[in-house]
Design a protein around this motif. Sequence first.
Motif, PDB file in Angstrom:
ATOM      1  N   UNK A 154      11.768  11.389   4.921  1.00  0.00           N
ATOM      2  CA  UNK A 154      12.822  10.633   5.583  1.00  0.00           C
ATOM      3  C   UNK A 154      13.495   9.661   4.632  1.00  0.00           C
ATOM      4  N   UNK A 155      12.813   9.268   3.572  1.00  0.00           N
ATOM      5  CA  UNK A 155      13.424   8.450   2.541  1.00  0.00           C
ATOM      6  C   UNK A 155      14.021   9.326   1.471  1.00  0.00           C
ATOM      7  N   UNK A 156      14.456   8.706   0.385  1.00  0.00           N
ATOM      8  CA  UNK A 156      15.087   9.462  -0.683  1.00  0.00           C
ATOM      9  C   UNK A 156      14.700   8.875  -2.022  1.00  0.00           C
ATOM     10  N   UNK A 157      14.368   9.763  -2.958  1.00  0.00           N
ATOM     11  CA  UNK A 157      14.107   9.376  -4.341  1.00  0.00           C
ATOM     12  C   UNK A 157      15.321   9.810  -5.161  1.00  0.00           C
ATOM     13  N   UNK A 158      16.004   8.844  -5.754  1.00  0.00           N
ATOM     14  CA  UNK A 158      17.210   9.118  -6.528  1.00  0.00           C
ATOM     15  C   UNK A 158      16.882   9.110  -8.015  1.00  0.00           C
ATOM     16  N   UNK A 159      17.340  10.121  -8.719  1.00  0.00           N
ATOM     17  CA  UNK A 159      17.175  10.209 -10.168  1.00  0.00           C
ATOM     18  C   UNK A 159      18.481   9.797 -10.830  1.00  0.00           C
ATOM     19  N   UNK A 185       8.490  11.004   0.832  1.00  0.00           N
ATOM     20  CA  UNK A 185       7.993   9.627   0.877  1.00  0.00           C
ATOM     21  C   UNK A 185       7.094   9.488   2.094  1.00  0.00           C
ATOM     22  N   UNK A 186       5.792   9.478   1.840  1.00  0.00           N
ATOM     23  CA  UNK A 186       4.816   9.389   2.917  1.00  0.00           C
ATOM     24  C   UNK A 186       4.044   8.087   2.806  1.00  0.00           C
ATOM     25  N   UNK A 187       3.464   7.708   3.889  1.00  0.00           N
ATOM     26  CA  UNK A 187       2.566   6.561   3.862  1.00  0.00           C
ATOM     27  C   UNK A 187       3.254   5.222   4.018  1.00  0.00           C
ATOM     28  N   UNK A 188       4.595   5.209   4.265  1.00  0.00           N
ATOM     29  CA  UNK A 188       5.274   3.928   4.455  1.00  0.00           C
ATOM     30  C   UNK A 188       4.897   3.345   5.824  1.00  0.00           C
ATOM     31  N   UNK A 189       5.063   2.054   5.909  1.00  0.00           N
ATOM     32  CA  UNK A 189       4.708   1.383   7.174  1.00  0.00           C
ATOM     33  C   UNK A 189       5.673   1.800   8.277  1.00  0.00           C
ATOM     34  N   UNK A 190       5.323   1.491   9.513  1.00  0.00           N
ATOM     35  CA  UNK A 190       6.168   1.868  10.646  1.00  0.00           C
ATOM     36  C   UNK A 190       7.550   1.270  10.521  1.00  0.00           C
ATOM     37  N   UNK A 191       8.537   2.076  10.920  1.00  0.00           N
ATOM     38  CA  UNK A 191       9.909   1.587  10.877  1.00  0.00           C
ATOM     39  C   UNK A 191      10.198   0.684  12.056  1.00  0.00           C
ATOM     40  N   UNK A 192      11.471   0.270  12.162  1.00  0.00           N
ATOM     41  CA  UNK A 192      11.869  -0.652  13.216  1.00  0.00           C
ATOM     42  C   UNK A 192      11.784  -0.023  14.591  1.00  0.00           C
ATOM     43  N   UNK A 212      11.270  -1.715   0.237  1.00  0.00           N
ATOM     44  CA  UNK A 212      10.981  -0.286   0.191  1.00  0.00           C
ATOM     45  C   UNK A 212      10.702   0.292   1.580  1.00  0.00           C
ATOM     46  N   UNK A 213       9.829  -0.348   2.351  1.00  0.00           N
ATOM     47  CA  UNK A 213       9.417   0.206   3.636  1.00  0.00           C
ATOM     48  C   UNK A 213      10.574   0.258   4.623  1.00  0.00           C
ATOM     49  N   UNK A 250       0.832  -1.204   0.000  1.00  0.00           N
ATOM     50  CA  UNK A 250       0.000   0.000   0.000  1.00  0.00           C
ATOM     51  C   UNK A 250       0.867   1.254   0.000  1.00  0.00           C
ATOM     52  N   UNK A 251       1.986   1.201   0.723  1.00  0.00           N
ATOM     53  CA  UNK A 251       2.873   2.363   0.798  1.00  0.00           C
ATOM     54  C   UNK A 251       3.550   2.634  -0.539  1.00  0.00           C
ATOM     55  N   UNK A 252       4.033   1.586  -1.211  1.00  0.00           N
ATOM     56  CA  UNK A 252       4.704   1.778  -2.507  1.00  0.00           C
ATOM     57  C   UNK A 252       3.725   2.274  -3.557  1.00  0.00           C
ATOM     58  N   UNK A 253       2.504   1.743  -3.509  1.00  0.00           N
ATOM     59  CA  UNK A 253       1.505   2.210  -4.473  1.00  0.00           C
ATOM     60  C   UNK A 253       1.133   3.666  -4.219  1.00  0.00           C
ATOM     61  N   UNK A 254       1.147   4.071  -2.955  1.00  0.00           N
ATOM     62  CA  UNK A 254       0.841   5.464  -2.620  1.00  0.00           C
ATOM     63  C   UNK A 254       1.924   6.400  -3.168  1.00  0.00           C
ATOM     64  N   UNK A 255       3.181   5.969  -3.076  1.00  0.00           N
ATOM     65  CA  UNK A 255       4.275   6.793  -3.605  1.00  0.00           C
ATOM     66  C   UNK A 255       4.142   6.950  -5.114  1.00  0.00           C
TER      67      UNK A 255
END
Length: 368
Positions: A156-161, A140-147, A106-107, A60-65
């Motif tokens: 908090x994540x990064x999108x690299x081009x 990057x929003x909507x990812x599941x809870x971290x550790x 991803x998450x 769900x998080x990856x699809x949201x991104x």
Amino acid sequence: MNLRRLFAIVLKELRQMRRDRVTLAMIVGIPVMQLVLFGYAINLNLRGLDAGIADQANTAASRAVIMDMVATGVIAPTADVDTPQQLMEMLRRGEISVGVVVPPDFERRVSEGREAVQVLVDGSDTVVQSAAIQLAQLPLQGAANGGNGRPPQAGSGQIAVVAFYNPERRSAVNIVPGLIGVILTMTMVLFTGVAIVRERERGNMELLIATPVSRSELMVGKVLPYAAIGLVQTTVILLLGLWLFQVPVLGSVLHVYLAAVLLILANLTLGLLISTKAQSQFQAMQMTFFVFLPSILLSGFMFPFAGMPKAVQWLAEVLPLTHFLRLIRGVMLRGASLWELWPEVLALLAFTTVMMTLAILRFRKRLD
């Protein structure tokens, strides 16, 4: 100065222009064409870039991104694939301009603040590359809870081009291959555009009428010498591009020349058709300019093809330069083969066949 005689000359010129329909069309057509093209068709703010998606996480998080990326309007998904390698193949064939890769973990990457999404870009077009960089600004929003048990913060994540084929973003890499098509379009159409008209004006048509040469033989005979000239021009541009701008040829040099031959034949047959319509060399040059202007503006040479409205893109598909630019940039900059770009090859062959057929049907071995 006698005003009466001056007025007579002015009146004579006006009447002559009124009888010259081509000149009259140019007087009105050129400003209208430029206004429409620059005001409606030309758009440097790219939207709707063809994109392939490789969502290996499929959560769900990856699809949201991905939905957030699509919502920006920069990309328009056209294909869903399983691996980044498939995206690379599609980029090389020119089927997409952007590829989005979401890894299986991803998450976890988002929660750790590491690179979580890769955007693969066909960097051979620097304008497309600049537009795709906008995607890296998305949080990057909507990812599941971290550790740590807490939801990750936005960004908090990064999108690299990652730009391929022109990572240095040098404009010459994109322009020089296109110049081959622009120069061949200008010279080949113009050379043959005046071919039949010149024979008529110089009085050589009488000699041709007296010979057993058929219409087809005359048309093909007019084309072949200029085809050799076009190959010489192609060689000069390739050598200067390599020497002055270090423009690479990643694909087969043979395929570069085959692509040039396809464009040369398409332009020569278009020029022959113009030559059968024009009544003078001046008219032939006017009609050539009327074809050259939309070719250079709509083909994707000066302005990005993806930024044009759909109706204008359909019109641009009729122009041989549009298909040649896809061929030459695919072969020279992405290392693709002509067989992988077969739709563009078929388009140029079809254009050549239609134009040559019309030119032969329109030509008559007579003076009137």
